[in-house]
Design a protein around this motif. Structure first.
Motif, PDB file in Angstrom:
ATOM      1  N   LEU A 253       0.846  -1.265  -0.023  1.00 53.72           N
ATOM      2  CA  LEU A 253      -0.096  -0.086  -0.053  1.00 53.72           C
ATOM      3  C   LEU A 253       0.930   1.364  -0.064  1.00 53.72           C
ATOM      4  CD1 LEU A 253      -2.734   1.243   0.298  1.00 53.72           C
ATOM      5  CD2 LEU A 253      -2.364   1.093   2.903  1.00 53.72           C
ATOM      6  N   THR A 254       0.767   2.046  -0.882  1.00 49.77           N
ATOM      7  CA  THR A 254       1.570   3.241  -1.156  1.00 49.77           C
ATOM      8  C   THR A 254       0.675   4.394  -0.541  1.00 49.77           C
ATOM      9  OG1 THR A 254       1.343   3.684  -3.340  1.00 49.77           O
ATOM     10  CG2 THR A 254       3.278   2.597  -2.655  1.00 49.77           C
ATOM     11  N   PHE A 255       1.122   5.544  -0.056  1.00 48.77           N
ATOM     12  CA  PHE A 255       0.280   6.703   0.452  1.00 48.77           C
ATOM     13  C   PHE A 255       1.335   7.974   0.554  1.00 48.77           C
ATOM     14  CE2 PHE A 255       1.689   4.047   3.769  1.00 48.77           C
ATOM     15  CZ  PHE A 255       2.520   4.950   4.749  1.00 48.77           C
ATOM     16  N   SER A 256       0.776   9.063   0.717  1.00 47.58           N
ATOM     17  CA  SER A 256       1.596  10.424   0.958  1.00 47.58           C
ATOM     18  C   SER A 256       1.645  10.586   2.336  1.00 47.58           C
ATOM     19  CB  SER A 256       0.925  11.375   0.182  1.00 47.58           C
ATOM     20  OG  SER A 256       0.874  11.306  -1.209  1.00 47.58           O
ATOM     21  N   SER A 257       2.888  11.077   2.573  1.00 49.50           N
ATOM     22  CA  SER A 257       3.235  11.724   4.033  1.00 49.50           C
ATOM     23  C   SER A 257       3.825  13.040   3.783  1.00 49.50           C
ATOM     24  CB  SER A 257       3.901  10.435   4.835  1.00 49.50           C
ATOM     25  OG  SER A 257       3.854  10.942   6.217  1.00 49.50           O
ATOM     26  N   SER A 258       4.082  13.547   5.193  1.00 53.21           N
ATOM     27  CA  SER A 258       4.928  14.745   5.084  1.00 53.21           C
ATOM     28  C   SER A 258       5.499  14.843   6.687  1.00 53.21           C
ATOM     29  CB  SER A 258       3.771  15.813   4.653  1.00 53.21           C
ATOM     30  OG  SER A 258       3.108  16.127   5.846  1.00 53.21           O
TER      31      SER A 258
ATOM     32  N   SER B 125       9.199  11.711  -3.681  1.00 45.60           N
ATOM     33  CA  SER B 125       9.617  12.131  -2.420  1.00 45.60           C
ATOM     34  C   SER B 125       8.783  12.026  -1.045  1.00 45.60           C
ATOM     35  CB  SER B 125      10.418  13.488  -2.368  1.00 45.60           C
ATOM     36  OG  SER B 125       9.638  14.501  -2.434  1.00 45.60           O
ATOM     37  N   ALA B 126       7.288  12.333  -1.265  1.00 42.77           N
ATOM     38  CA  ALA B 126       6.334  12.133  -0.126  1.00 42.77           C
ATOM     39  C   ALA B 126       5.715  11.183  -0.243  1.00 42.77           C
ATOM     40  CB  ALA B 126       5.723  13.570  -0.609  1.00 42.77           C
ATOM     41  N   VAL B 127       5.927   9.965  -1.113  1.00 42.02           N
ATOM     42  CA  VAL B 127       5.467   8.807  -1.056  1.00 42.02           C
ATOM     43  C   VAL B 127       6.203   7.737  -0.207  1.00 42.02           C
ATOM     44  CG1 VAL B 127       4.363   6.975  -2.511  1.00 42.02           C
ATOM     45  CG2 VAL B 127       4.461   9.281  -3.251  1.00 42.02           C
ATOM     46  N   VAL B 128       5.175   6.944   0.831  1.00 43.86           N
ATOM     47  CA  VAL B 128       5.750   5.944   1.382  1.00 43.86           C
ATOM     48  C   VAL B 128       4.805   4.772   1.182  1.00 43.86           C
ATOM     49  CG1 VAL B 128       5.881   5.019   3.714  1.00 43.86           C
ATOM     50  CG2 VAL B 128       6.177   7.551   3.306  1.00 43.86           C
ATOM     51  N   GLY B 129       5.538   3.505   1.218  1.00 47.58           N
ATOM     52  CA  GLY B 129       4.876   2.263   1.203  1.00 47.58           C
ATOM     53  C   GLY B 129       4.834   1.331   2.493  1.00 47.58           C
ATOM     54  N   VAL B 130       4.124   0.325   2.409  1.00 47.40           N
ATOM     55  CA  VAL B 130       4.010  -0.443   3.401  1.00 47.40           C
ATOM     56  C   VAL B 130       3.730  -1.912   3.022  1.00 47.40           C
ATOM     57  CG1 VAL B 130       1.745   0.092   4.186  1.00 47.40           C
ATOM     58  CG2 VAL B 130       3.336  -0.855   5.688  1.00 47.40           C
ATOM     59  N   VAL B 131       4.433  -2.797   3.422  1.00 40.48           N
ATOM     60  CA  VAL B 131       4.319  -4.365   2.948  1.00 40.48           C
ATOM     61  C   VAL B 131       3.223  -4.610   3.903  1.00 40.48           C
ATOM     62  CG1 VAL B 131       5.026  -6.587   2.720  1.00 40.48           C
ATOM     63  CG2 VAL B 131       6.654  -4.546   1.833  1.00 40.48           C
ATOM     64  N   LEU B 132       2.099  -4.994   3.296  1.00 33.13           N
ATOM     65  CA  LEU B 132       0.942  -5.379   4.209  1.00 33.13           C
ATOM     66  C   LEU B 132       1.023  -6.995   4.869  1.00 33.13           C
ATOM     67  CD1 LEU B 132      -1.946  -3.613   2.782  1.00 33.13           C
ATOM     68  CD2 LEU B 132      -0.888  -3.012   4.714  1.00 33.13           C
ATOM     69  N   ALA B 133       0.600  -7.348   6.057  1.00 35.37           N
ATOM     70  CA  ALA B 133       0.786  -8.387   6.674  1.00 35.37           C
ATOM     71  C   ALA B 133      -0.682  -8.702   7.059  1.00 35.37           C
ATOM     72  CB  ALA B 133       1.949  -8.766   7.600  1.00 35.37           C
TER      73      ALA B 133
END
Length: 130
Positions: free
Chosen positions: A63-68, A89-97
């Motif tokens: 899941l990718t999303f924006s952060s700051s 540069s403002a996009v983060v991802g998380v490997v879901l479990a």
């Protein structure tokens, strides 16, 4: 991917004017024409940019999303299951479990929406969460 689609869909559906659409790979949620969440599978190293960024050839769901601000810096450096997306540069991802923290997903996706939404919509969401 189906086990994560329902919960992410439910979170995003509560956000005003957010809509879901098929992405080139996976599903994304948008506010106006800006993507605030993207859910997709990684399998056999595809899509390669996501597999490299997430550090897995799969099978996995990301899941990718924006952060700051400080949260963005922390998420970029905390390590697995989070990763910095090289395409924004403002996009983060998380490997879901399977044991993903639902409340954390609510917070991350709501924050991402508020970053990209028009100010009035973001203020409406923030006012409703207090």
């Amino acid at each position: 991917m189906q086990e994560y689609l329902g919960p992410v869909r439910a979170i995003c559906a509560r956000l005003p004017e957010a809509y879901e659409e098929r992405a080139w790979h996976g599903v994304r949620w948008r506010i106006r024409k800006r993507t605030f969440a993207h859910l997709l599978p990684i399998d056999a190293g595809r899509p390669p940019a996501y597999a490299r960024a997430a550090g897995t050839d799969g099978p996995a769901v990301v899941l990718t999303f924006s952060s700051s601000g400080p949260e963005l810096a922390a998420l970029h450096h905390v390590g697995p299951p989070f990763f910095a997306a090289p395409w924004g540069s403002a996009v983060v991802g998380v490997v879901l479990a399977p044991d993903v923290d639902h409340e954390e997903l609510v917070e991350l996706l709501t924050d991402s929406f508020c970053l990209l939404a028009p100010r009035a919509l973001a203020e409406r969401v923030r006012a409703g969460s207090q």
